[in-house]
Write a protein that holds these residues in place. Structure first.
Motif, mmCIF file in Angstrom:
data_model
loop_
_atom_site.group_PDB
_atom_site.id
_atom_site.type_symbol
_atom_site.label_atom_id
_atom_site.label_comp_id
_atom_site.label_asym_id
_atom_site.label_seq_id
_atom_site.Cartn_x
_atom_site.Cartn_y
_atom_site.Cartn_z
ATOM 1 N N GLN A 144 0.831 -1.211 0.000
ATOM 2 C CA GLN A 144 0.000 0.000 0.000
ATOM 3 C C GLN A 144 0.865 1.261 0.000
ATOM 4 O O GLN A 144 0.552 2.241 -0.689
ATOM 5 C CB GLN A 144 -0.915 0.000 1.227
ATOM 6 N N LEU A 145 1.953 1.229 0.747
ATOM 7 C CA LEU A 145 2.839 2.389 0.801
ATOM 8 C C LEU A 145 3.459 2.648 -0.563
ATOM 9 O O LEU A 145 3.582 3.799 -0.995
ATOM 10 C CB LEU A 145 3.927 2.183 1.849
ATOM 11 N N GLY A 146 3.859 1.587 -1.256
ATOM 12 C CA GLY A 146 4.446 1.754 -2.583
ATOM 13 C C GLY A 146 3.467 2.387 -3.553
ATOM 14 O O GLY A 146 3.832 3.287 -4.324
ATOM 15 N N LEU A 147 2.199 1.946 -3.530
ATOM 16 C CA LEU A 147 1.185 2.537 -4.402
ATOM 17 C C LEU A 147 0.964 4.013 -4.079
ATOM 18 O O LEU A 147 0.870 4.863 -4.973
ATOM 19 C CB LEU A 147 -0.133 1.774 -4.244
ATOM 20 N N TYR A 148 0.908 4.334 -2.805
ATOM 21 C CA TYR A 148 0.696 5.723 -2.365
ATOM 22 C C TYR A 148 1.895 6.591 -2.730
ATOM 23 O O TYR A 148 1.731 7.710 -3.242
ATOM 24 C CB TYR A 148 0.465 5.736 -0.857
ATOM 25 N N ASP A 149 3.091 6.074 -2.482
ATOM 26 C CA ASP A 149 4.314 6.845 -2.724
ATOM 27 C C ASP A 149 4.466 7.204 -4.194
ATOM 28 O O ASP A 149 4.801 8.340 -4.538
ATOM 29 C CB ASP A 149 5.523 6.046 -2.239
ATOM 30 N N ARG A 150 4.218 6.233 -5.091
ATOM 31 C CA ARG A 150 4.360 6.510 -6.521
ATOM 32 C C ARG A 150 3.330 7.549 -6.970
ATOM 33 O O ARG A 150 3.652 8.457 -7.743
ATOM 34 C CB ARG A 150 4.176 5.228 -7.327
ATOM 35 N N SER A 162 -6.373 9.679 -14.840
ATOM 36 C CA SER A 162 -5.425 8.908 -14.015
ATOM 37 C C SER A 162 -5.438 7.419 -14.334
ATOM 38 O O SER A 162 -4.399 6.753 -14.279
ATOM 39 C CB SER A 162 -5.723 9.126 -12.531
ATOM 40 N N ASP A 163 -6.604 6.858 -14.690
ATOM 41 C CA ASP A 163 -6.667 5.419 -14.970
ATOM 42 C C ASP A 163 -5.934 5.056 -16.253
ATOM 43 O O ASP A 163 -5.581 3.888 -16.470
ATOM 44 C CB ASP A 163 -8.120 4.959 -15.041
ATOM 45 N N ILE A 164 -5.697 6.033 -17.122
ATOM 46 C CA ILE A 164 -4.896 5.819 -18.335
ATOM 47 C C ILE A 164 -3.458 6.276 -18.112
ATOM 48 O O ILE A 164 -2.498 5.630 -18.537
ATOM 49 C CB ILE A 164 -5.518 6.583 -19.529
ATOM 50 N N LEU A 165 -3.312 7.390 -17.398
ATOM 51 C CA LEU A 165 -1.999 8.012 -17.214
ATOM 52 C C LEU A 165 -1.050 7.136 -16.392
ATOM 53 O O LEU A 165 0.122 6.965 -16.764
ATOM 54 C CB LEU A 165 -2.186 9.363 -16.525
ATOM 55 N N ILE A 166 -1.524 6.580 -15.289
ATOM 56 C CA ILE A 166 -0.648 5.815 -14.395
ATOM 57 C C ILE A 166 -0.091 4.576 -15.079
ATOM 58 O O ILE A 166 1.134 4.362 -15.098
ATOM 59 C CB ILE A 166 -1.400 5.446 -13.096
ATOM 60 N N ARG A 215 -1.408 0.058 -11.782
ATOM 61 C CA ARG A 215 -2.764 0.531 -12.068
ATOM 62 C C ARG A 215 -3.545 0.869 -10.793
ATOM 63 O O ARG A 215 -4.355 1.796 -10.766
ATOM 64 C CB ARG A 215 -3.519 -0.498 -12.902
ATOM 65 N N GLU A 216 -3.281 0.123 -9.721
ATOM 66 C CA GLU A 216 -4.001 0.378 -8.469
ATOM 67 C C GLU A 216 -3.701 1.756 -7.896
ATOM 68 O O GLU A 216 -4.444 2.257 -7.048
ATOM 69 C CB GLU A 216 -3.653 -0.692 -7.433
ATOM 70 N N SER A 250 -3.932 4.453 -9.505
ATOM 71 C CA SER A 250 -4.669 5.502 -10.224
ATOM 72 C C SER A 250 -5.747 6.150 -9.353
ATOM 73 O O SER A 250 -5.949 7.369 -9.415
ATOM 74 C CB SER A 250 -5.276 4.936 -11.509
ATOM 75 N N ASP A 251 -6.445 5.366 -8.539
ATOM 76 C CA ASP A 251 -7.470 5.953 -7.661
ATOM 77 C C ASP A 251 -6.831 6.849 -6.588
ATOM 78 O O ASP A 251 -7.374 7.905 -6.244
ATOM 79 C CB ASP A 251 -8.286 4.851 -6.996
ATOM 80 N N ILE A 252 -5.689 6.413 -6.059
ATOM 81 C CA ILE A 252 -4.974 7.221 -5.063
ATOM 82 C C ILE A 252 -4.505 8.523 -5.710
ATOM 83 O O ILE A 252 -4.638 9.608 -5.136
ATOM 84 C CB ILE A 252 -3.783 6.437 -4.486
ATOM 85 N N PHE A 253 -3.982 8.405 -6.919
ATOM 86 C CA PHE A 253 -3.513 9.583 -7.649
ATOM 87 C C PHE A 253 -4.667 10.561 -7.882
ATOM 88 O O PHE A 253 -4.509 11.771 -7.725
ATOM 89 C CB PHE A 253 -2.909 9.145 -8.985
ATOM 90 N N ARG A 254 -5.839 10.015 -8.252
ATOM 91 C CA ARG A 254 -6.989 10.888 -8.520
ATOM 92 C C ARG A 254 -7.391 11.650 -7.260
ATOM 93 O O ARG A 254 -7.672 12.855 -7.310
ATOM 94 C CB ARG A 254 -8.165 10.059 -9.032
ATOM 95 N N ALA A 255 -7.401 10.950 -6.127
ATOM 96 C CA ALA A 255 -7.768 11.615 -4.874
ATOM 97 C C ALA A 255 -6.763 12.697 -4.504
ATOM 98 O O ALA A 255 -7.136 13.834 -4.168
ATOM 99 C CB ALA A 255 -7.873 10.580 -3.761
ATOM 100 N N LEU A 256 -5.481 12.369 -4.584
ATOM 101 C CA LEU A 256 -4.447 13.369 -4.282
ATOM 102 C C LEU A 256 -4.480 14.523 -5.272
ATOM 103 O O LEU A 256 -4.114 15.654 -4.948
ATOM 104 C CB LEU A 256 -3.066 12.708 -4.300
#
Length: 498
Positions: free
Chosen positions: A250-256, A316-320, A329-330, A332-338
């Motif tokens: 989870q940290l890796g997904l958030y960090d990226r 984000s779902d295409i960009l990530i 890909r997971e 992308s939702d974190i990226f959208r929120a941030l």
């Protein structure tokens, strides 16, 4: 009245800001390119273990560096007039603090190695004390170059330091393919700029002696340090909590997601900060010019940055997967929120220019504490829902803080809440409308990823520009942007405009 040798030449402010923004932007582009090249080249020459050992040391060095400068370089830049004796006093404080921190770093090196269970970390941490010393010796010379708005020289020095650091790291691998190659490059990137600052600043320290009235400078520096300390926790607590309670995946997904969003934004705001703080500091006695200068730059920055952020959030779902690979890909939702926080950060982060240039470091520190506490509360609320929950609640906290930030800024100084509301509304509103337009247009975009991203960006900027045209300040900024662009494109190469 004779101009101070520490100040820029009379009548050169606007020219210095314009040239400085261009020079600093070009230097930043070269530095980013060098960093990317460094990652590619050194990743092929060194092992992941080598990078891992250096990564173990980095958080300690970053934390120590929070206290090293003690805000005294900003104090030198901000003060309306400053003497040789005051700069000399601050120089020796910087040197003394750096020497003390270097000794502390060397002393705790065995403890850090024991914490990681990696004995090689000990000597590397101790060796990093040399970087601390190099920065301390060059800090006031750097501040004086900033104060004089010698941005062209600073740009050349930064580029030279980045390129030399990479060259030394690569050359070192020919002798010893180990983590010491990375250390040699970072040490070069610290020592070479410090030497160049000394050569270009034309100022030399004398023997240390106390100066009356320097306490105000120290208090100012303490406020800057307090903000940096609070900001450090606001920027790192989310990673600590997610890593502790949800694990490395989870940290890796958030960090990226976090770094992919904030890295481009920082490449716009950080170079402008170097230009704007000394420029605004020189305008403190002219409130109309101060207000105009800040609002002009801020509006142009929002015009450039926010539609791009809106595109990234909506796509984000295409960009990530496109940039990072399908395995991310997971994120992308974190990226959208941030990304929703990213729609406000280009507006809010430059508030630091106002606090520093107006000498309000105490207010800056207090706002940093408020940000740290409210961010920590947001992280705790979102934590039970994983990294995505942290991202969503953090973005919400950014929206809640924004009006209070500008009310706090507007309590003093030339800028009022109404000024910011009129200046920012066309671009913030336009970015949100652009995000909605791209989101609803996604099914109609080309199926090929590159074309879809380009089409989304074009649509986003068009919607943002149309929204800006509805407001007087938006139309003014668009005219100014077109004038600036046409001037740069039509200016003959090698010819100076008087």
């Amino acid at each position: 009245m004779q101009a101070s040798p520490f100040d820029p030449p009379e009548g050169s402010l606007r020219k210095s800001v314009g040239r400085g923004a261009v020079a600093t932007g070009l230097a930043q582009a070269v530095k980013v390119s060098t960093q990317i090249l460094s990652v590619i080249v050194l990743s092929r020459l060194l092992s992941p273990q080598d990078f891992g050992i250096v990564a173990m040391c980095s958080p300690v060095l970053v934390f120590i560096a929070l206290f090293q400068d003690f805000g005294l370089t900003q104090a030198t830049v901000q003060k309306s007039s400053i003497s040789h004796d005051e700069v000399n006093y601050l120089f020796w404080i910087n040197v003394a603090v750096s020497a003390a921190l270097a000794c502390l770093l060397a002393a705790i090196a065995p403890l850090i190695a024991a914490f990681y269970g990696e004995p090689r970390v000990s000597l590397l941490v101790a060796a990093m004390a040399l970087q601390i010393l190099a920065y301390g010796l060059g800090a006031q010379h750097l501040a004086l170059l900033n104060r004089r708005m010698a941005f062209g020289r600073l740009a050349i020095i930064e580029v030279a330091g980045a390129i030399a650091g990479l060259a030394v790291s690569v050359a070192w691998t020919l002798i010893d393919r180990s983590y010491w190659a990375l250390y040699a490059g970072t040490l070069t990137g610290a020592v070479l700029p410090a030497l160049c600052y000394w050569m270009n600043s034309r100022w030399r320290p004398g023997f240390p002696r106390k100066v009356d009235g320097v306490g105000q400078l120290l208090n100012f520096g303490a406020g800057i340090t307090g903000f940096n300390f609070a900001n450090f926790f606001a920027r790192n607590l989310d990673n600590i909590l997610i890593g502790r309670y949800w694990g490395e995946a989870q940290l890796g997904l958030y960090d990226r997601a976090y770094k992919l969003l904030l890295f481009p934004l920082s490449q716009i705001a950080n170079p402008l900060s170097r230009v704007m703080v000394p420029a605004l500091s020189r305008l403190n006695g002219e409130p109309d010019r101060y207000r105009s200068a800040y609002l002009r730059v801020m509006r142009l920055m929002l015009l450039v940055a926010l539609p791009g952020v809106a595109t990234a959030v909506a796509m984000s779902d295409i960009l990530i997967p496109f940039f990072l690979g399908e395995q991310w890909r997971e994120s992308s939702d974190i990226f959208r929120a941030l990304g929703f926080a990213g729609l406000l950060q280009p507006l809010n982060n430059p508030a630091g220019w106002l606090f520093i240039s107006q000498g309000r470091s105490g207010d800056f520190m207090r706002w940093g504490i408020v940000t740290a506490l409210t961010s920590a509360l947001a992280f705790m609320i979102g934590l039970p829902y994983g990294a995505l929950g942290v991202a969503v609640v953090y973005a919400a906290s950014e929206y809640l803080r924004t009006p209070f930030l500008w009310m706090y800024v507007g309590r003093k100084g030339p800028l009022r809440v109404g000024d910011m509301l009129r200046a920012a509304t066309p671009f913030v509103l336009g970015a949100h409308l652009a995000l909605a337009a791209v989101w609803f247009a996604k099914p109609s975009l080309p199926h090929q990823e590159t074309l879809a991203i380009i089409a989304a960006a074009v649509l986003s900027y068009l919607v943002a520009i149309v929204a800006a045209l509805l407001f007087p300040s938006g139309r003014e900024t668009l005219r100014e942007g077109l004038t600036l662009l046409s001037t740069r494109l039509t200016k003959p190469v090698g010819r100076q405009v008087k």
